[in-house]
Design a protein around this motif. Structure first.
Motif, PDB file in Angstrom:
ATOM      1  N   CYS A 153       0.833  -1.203   0.000  1.00 45.81           N
ATOM      2  CA  CYS A 153       0.000   0.000   0.000  1.00 45.81           C
ATOM      3  C   CYS A 153       0.868   1.253   0.000  1.00 45.81           C
ATOM      4  CB  CYS A 153      -0.929  -0.026   1.216  1.00 45.81           C
ATOM      5  SG  CYS A 153      -2.088   1.351   1.272  1.00 45.81           S
ATOM      6  N   LEU A 154       1.900   1.275   0.849  1.00 43.01           N
ATOM      7  CA  LEU A 154       2.792   2.436   0.912  1.00 43.01           C
ATOM      8  C   LEU A 154       3.535   2.636  -0.407  1.00 43.01           C
ATOM      9  CD1 LEU A 154       4.288   2.031   4.518  1.00 43.01           C
ATOM     10  CD2 LEU A 154       2.545   3.664   3.745  1.00 43.01           C
ATOM     11  N   ALA A 155       4.025   1.548  -0.981  1.00 42.86           N
ATOM     12  CA  ALA A 155       4.747   1.645  -2.253  1.00 42.86           C
ATOM     13  C   ALA A 155       3.839   2.157  -3.357  1.00 42.86           C
ATOM     14  CB  ALA A 155       5.318   0.282  -2.625  1.00 42.86           C
ATOM     15  N   LEU A 156       2.614   1.655  -3.405  1.00 45.72           N
ATOM     16  CA  LEU A 156       1.683   2.071  -4.438  1.00 45.72           C
ATOM     17  C   LEU A 156       1.268   3.526  -4.255  1.00 45.72           C
ATOM     18  CD1 LEU A 156       0.179   1.260  -6.928  1.00 45.72           C
ATOM     19  CD2 LEU A 156      -1.628   0.285  -5.504  1.00 45.72           C
ATOM     20  N   ALA A 157       1.092   3.948  -3.004  1.00 48.16           N
ATOM     21  CA  ALA A 157       0.748   5.348  -2.733  1.00 48.16           C
ATOM     22  C   ALA A 157       1.864   6.272  -3.226  1.00 48.16           C
ATOM     23  CB  ALA A 157       0.508   5.548  -1.246  1.00 48.16           C
ATOM     24  N   LEU A 158       3.115   5.871  -3.039  1.00 50.17           N
ATOM     25  CA  LEU A 158       4.246   6.673  -3.523  1.00 50.17           C
ATOM     26  C   LEU A 158       4.259   6.717  -5.049  1.00 50.17           C
ATOM     27  CD1 LEU A 158       7.110   5.501  -1.108  1.00 50.17           C
ATOM     28  CD2 LEU A 158       5.938   7.725  -1.129  1.00 50.17           C
ATOM     29  N   ILE A 159       3.955   5.593  -5.684  1.00 52.67           N
ATOM     30  CA  ILE A 159       3.922   5.553  -7.144  1.00 52.67           C
ATOM     31  C   ILE A 159       2.835   6.477  -7.687  1.00 52.67           C
ATOM     32  CG2 ILE A 159       3.420   4.087  -9.142  1.00 52.67           C
ATOM     33  CD1 ILE A 159       4.691   1.765  -7.600  1.00 52.67           C
ATOM     34  N   VAL A 160       1.651   6.381  -7.099  1.00 57.53           N
ATOM     35  CA  VAL A 160       0.528   7.207  -7.544  1.00 57.53           C
ATOM     36  C   VAL A 160       0.832   8.691  -7.327  1.00 57.53           C
ATOM     37  CG1 VAL A 160      -1.903   7.755  -7.148  1.00 57.53           C
ATOM     38  CG2 VAL A 160      -1.153   5.374  -7.172  1.00 57.53           C
ATOM     39  N   SER A 161       1.419   9.025  -6.186  1.00 63.09           N
ATOM     40  CA  SER A 161       1.778  10.415  -5.904  1.00 63.09           C
ATOM     41  C   SER A 161       2.839  10.926  -6.870  1.00 63.09           C
ATOM     42  CB  SER A 161       2.276  10.546  -4.457  1.00 63.09           C
ATOM     43  OG  SER A 161       1.270  10.164  -3.540  1.00 63.09           O
ATOM     44  N   ALA A 162       3.832  10.071  -7.175  1.00 60.18           N
ATOM     45  CA  ALA A 162       4.892  10.466  -8.109  1.00 60.18           C
ATOM     46  C   ALA A 162       4.332  10.725  -9.505  1.00 60.18           C
ATOM     47  CB  ALA A 162       5.962   9.383  -8.172  1.00 60.18           C
ATOM     48  N   LEU A 163       3.264  10.022  -9.858  1.00 61.63           N
ATOM     49  CA  LEU A 163       2.612  10.226 -11.155  1.00 61.63           C
ATOM     50  C   LEU A 163       1.642  11.399 -11.127  1.00 61.63           C
ATOM     51  CD1 LEU A 163       1.876   6.492 -12.103  1.00 61.63           C
ATOM     52  CD2 LEU A 163       3.644   7.982 -13.048  1.00 61.63           C
ATOM     53  N   ARG A 164       1.578  12.080  -9.956  1.00 63.71           N
ATOM     54  CA  ARG A 164       0.705  13.254  -9.762  1.00 63.71           C
ATOM     55  C   ARG A 164      -0.767  12.918 -10.024  1.00 63.71           C
ATOM     56  NH1 ARG A 164       3.819  17.641  -9.007  1.00 63.71           N
ATOM     57  NH2 ARG A 164       5.978  17.592  -9.762  1.00 63.71           N
ATOM     58  N   ARG A 165      -1.165  11.767  -9.556  1.00 59.61           N
ATOM     59  CA  ARG A 165      -2.564  11.366  -9.645  1.00 59.61           C
ATOM     60  C   ARG A 165      -3.176  11.388  -8.254  1.00 59.61           C
ATOM     61  NH1 ARG A 165      -4.021   8.815 -14.370  1.00 59.61           N
ATOM     62  NH2 ARG A 165      -2.314   8.388 -15.829  1.00 59.61           N
ATOM     63  N   PRO A 166      -4.468  11.624  -8.166  1.00 53.72           N
ATOM     64  CA  PRO A 166      -5.113  11.577  -6.843  1.00 53.72           C
ATOM     65  C   PRO A 166      -5.108  10.155  -6.302  1.00 53.72           C
ATOM     66  CG  PRO A 166      -6.757  11.771  -8.594  1.00 53.72           C
ATOM     67  CD  PRO A 166      -5.419  11.957  -9.250  1.00 53.72           C
ATOM     68  N   LEU A 167      -4.897  10.026  -4.992  1.00 54.96           N
ATOM     69  CA  LEU A 167      -4.883   8.694  -4.400  1.00 54.96           C
ATOM     70  C   LEU A 167      -6.225   7.997  -4.578  1.00 54.96           C
ATOM     71  CD1 LEU A 167      -2.866   9.324  -1.111  1.00 54.96           C
ATOM     72  CD2 LEU A 167      -2.058   8.384  -3.279  1.00 54.96           C
ATOM     73  N   PHE A 168      -7.304   8.759  -4.435  1.00 55.65           N
ATOM     74  CA  PHE A 168      -8.646   8.210  -4.643  1.00 55.65           C
ATOM     75  C   PHE A 168      -9.463   9.219  -5.433  1.00 55.65           C
ATOM     76  CE2 PHE A 168      -7.196   6.155  -0.729  1.00 55.65           C
ATOM     77  CZ  PHE A 168      -7.390   4.823  -1.070  1.00 55.65           C
ATOM     78  N   GLY A 169     -10.273   8.717  -6.346  1.00 54.54           N
ATOM     79  CA  GLY A 169     -11.084   9.583  -7.168  1.00 54.54           C
ATOM     80  C   GLY A 169     -12.341  10.044  -6.450  1.00 54.54           C
ATOM     81  N   LYS A 170     -13.140  10.821  -7.152  1.00 54.57           N
ATOM     82  CA  LYS A 170     -14.389  11.320  -6.577  1.00 54.57           C
ATOM     83  C   LYS A 170     -15.336  10.148  -6.315  1.00 54.57           C
ATOM     84  CE  LYS A 170     -14.126  15.821  -8.904  1.00 54.57           C
ATOM     85  NZ  LYS A 170     -14.802  16.745  -9.848  1.00 54.57           N
ATOM     86  N   GLY A 171     -16.039  10.240  -5.200  1.00 51.82           N
ATOM     87  CA  GLY A 171     -17.004   9.207  -4.864  1.00 51.82           C
ATOM     88  C   GLY A 171     -16.385   7.947  -4.310  1.00 51.82           C
ATOM     89  N   TRP A 172     -15.133   8.037  -3.847  1.00 48.46           N
ATOM     90  CA  TRP A 172     -14.453   6.834  -3.357  1.00 48.46           C
ATOM     91  C   TRP A 172     -15.125   6.248  -2.123  1.00 48.46           C
ATOM     92  CZ3 TRP A 172     -12.466   6.697   1.561  1.00 48.46           C
ATOM     93  CH2 TRP A 172     -12.282   7.933   2.205  1.00 48.46           C
ATOM     94  N   ARG A 173     -15.796   7.112  -1.338  1.00 42.70           N
ATOM     95  CA  ARG A 173     -16.470   6.598  -0.127  1.00 42.70           C
ATOM     96  C   ARG A 173     -17.551   5.570  -0.485  1.00 42.70           C
ATOM     97  NH1 ARG A 173     -15.321  11.913   0.987  1.00 42.70           N
ATOM     98  NH2 ARG A 173     -14.234  12.325   2.963  1.00 42.70           N
ATOM     99  N   GLY A 174     -18.172   5.749  -1.639  1.00 42.33           N
ATOM    100  CA  GLY A 174     -19.188   4.798  -2.066  1.00 42.33           C
ATOM    101  C   GLY A 174     -18.613   3.480  -2.539  1.00 42.33           C
ATOM    102  N   ARG A 175     -17.278   3.441  -2.663  1.00 43.96           N
ATOM    103  CA  ARG A 175     -16.633   2.206  -3.113  1.00 43.96           C
ATOM    104  C   ARG A 175     -15.906   1.485  -1.984  1.00 43.96           C
ATOM    105  NH1 ARG A 175     -16.233   5.415  -7.928  1.00 43.96           N
ATOM    106  NH2 ARG A 175     -14.337   6.499  -7.282  1.00 43.96           N
TER     107      ARG A 175
END
Length: 310
Positions: A49-71
């Motif tokens: 999870c930590l590694a993937l969060a760093l990858i997503v952040s490095a790609l300048r993407r949001p960690l979770f998209g809109k409406g993530w609470r519903g998922r």
């Protein structure tokens, strides 16, 4: 030129994922020597999870998209069926059987997916040729491992083997659930959401065994590498394949795992290639080809791979 390249990407992801998962069962075997299955799952999920969060952040993407609470609920279901249950079952099984046998039993995942999809997602039922491809691939796996099993036996017990088969069935259920409930959701969000949910749900399960954890560098390194590569990076490739190839073809990567395990054995351990190994790998690759033969759709638009939202 762009369209053929785009069509080739899922198969490059398939090859990359097979190479990554080819060493996963060996890493589990190393890690399980110093920690229980539930502890392994927790450390694997957190590191992934930590590694993937760093990858997503490095790609300048949001960690979770809109409406993530519903998922959150779908993420939790994926965490149980695609994380906690199969990871614990495989680790527990590898305490009783060899890592090679575990990888072989895990290769039944596309067979389970091919059977279940017939009722779960009728619109995506594989063709007769695709089903034949799954069976051919499984035959190749048998050819690949018969010499080793003849020489060394099963190396474990039936209960351990059944645990890994249960894990394979769980992986198939997870693949079909993702296809139905989270189809089109960003691969980054699905991967991170599942790993985050797995880490959270694994805390109370692993808590009783944490005080007795024996920290050893080889086992800890193995489980961290397993989490970062075998879960974090691998999930991005896996869910990308799921959205482009569909669940049966995507889970077909498990048929290639014994092949890549042989590849790593040759490259790293300098093991020899025998005739049964070469024949088995050729049969498996033939099965993969048959599994990926597309059924001609009525509408040209329906025959194109589904685009992955990012």
């Amino acid at each position: 030129m762009s369209e053929p390249r785009h069509a080739l990407l899922p198969y490059l992801a398939l090859a990359g994922l097979a190479l990554i998962w080819g060493v996963s069962f060996l890493l589990i075997k190393i890690a399980i020597q110093d920690m229980g299955p539930t502890t392994l799952v927790l450390i694997r999920a957190v590191s992934g999870c930590l590694a993937l969060a760093l990858i997503v952040s490095a790609l300048r993407r949001p960690l979770f998209g809109k409406g993530w609470r519903g998922r959150i609920l779908p993420f939790a279901v994926l965490a149980i069926t695609g994380g906690i249950l199969p990871w614990v079952a495989i680790a527990w099984g590898e305490e009783r059987i060899s890592s090679g046998l575990a990888s072989i039993l895990n290769s039944t995942t596309p067979l389970w997916a091919a059977v279940l999809i017939f009722w779960v997602i009728p619109a995506e039922r594989p063709s007769v040729l695709n089903y034949a491809g799954v069976l051919v691939g499984l035959a190749g796996v048998v050819i690949l491992v018969v010499p080793d099993l003849s020489a060394n036996g099963l190396g474990g017990n039936v209960v351990g083997a059944l645990a890994v088969v249960l894990a394979s069935l769980s992986y198939a259920v997870s693949a079909l659930y993702q296809r139905r409930k989270l189809r089109g959701v960003s691969v980054y969000e699905v991967s991170l959401g599942q790993l985050a949910a797995t880490a959270v749900l694994a805390i109370p399960i692993a808590a009783p065994s944490l005080p007795s954890l024996h920290v050893a560098l080889p086992s800890m390194a193995a489980v961290v590498v397993l989490g970062v590569g075998g879960s974090g990076v691998a999930y991005l490739l896996y869910y990308y394949m799921m959205n482009t190839l569909g669940p049966v073809r995507a889970t077909g990567v498990t048929l290639l795992v014994p092949v890549t395990a042989v590849f790593w054995g040759v490259v790293i351990l300098h093991e020899a290639l025998s005739l049964p190994i070469i024949v088995g790998m050729a049969v498996i690759l033939a099965g993969i080809v048959l599994t990926n033969v597309s059924r001609r759709a009525v509408s040209p638009d329906k025959s194109k791979p589904e685009r992955v939202s990012a």
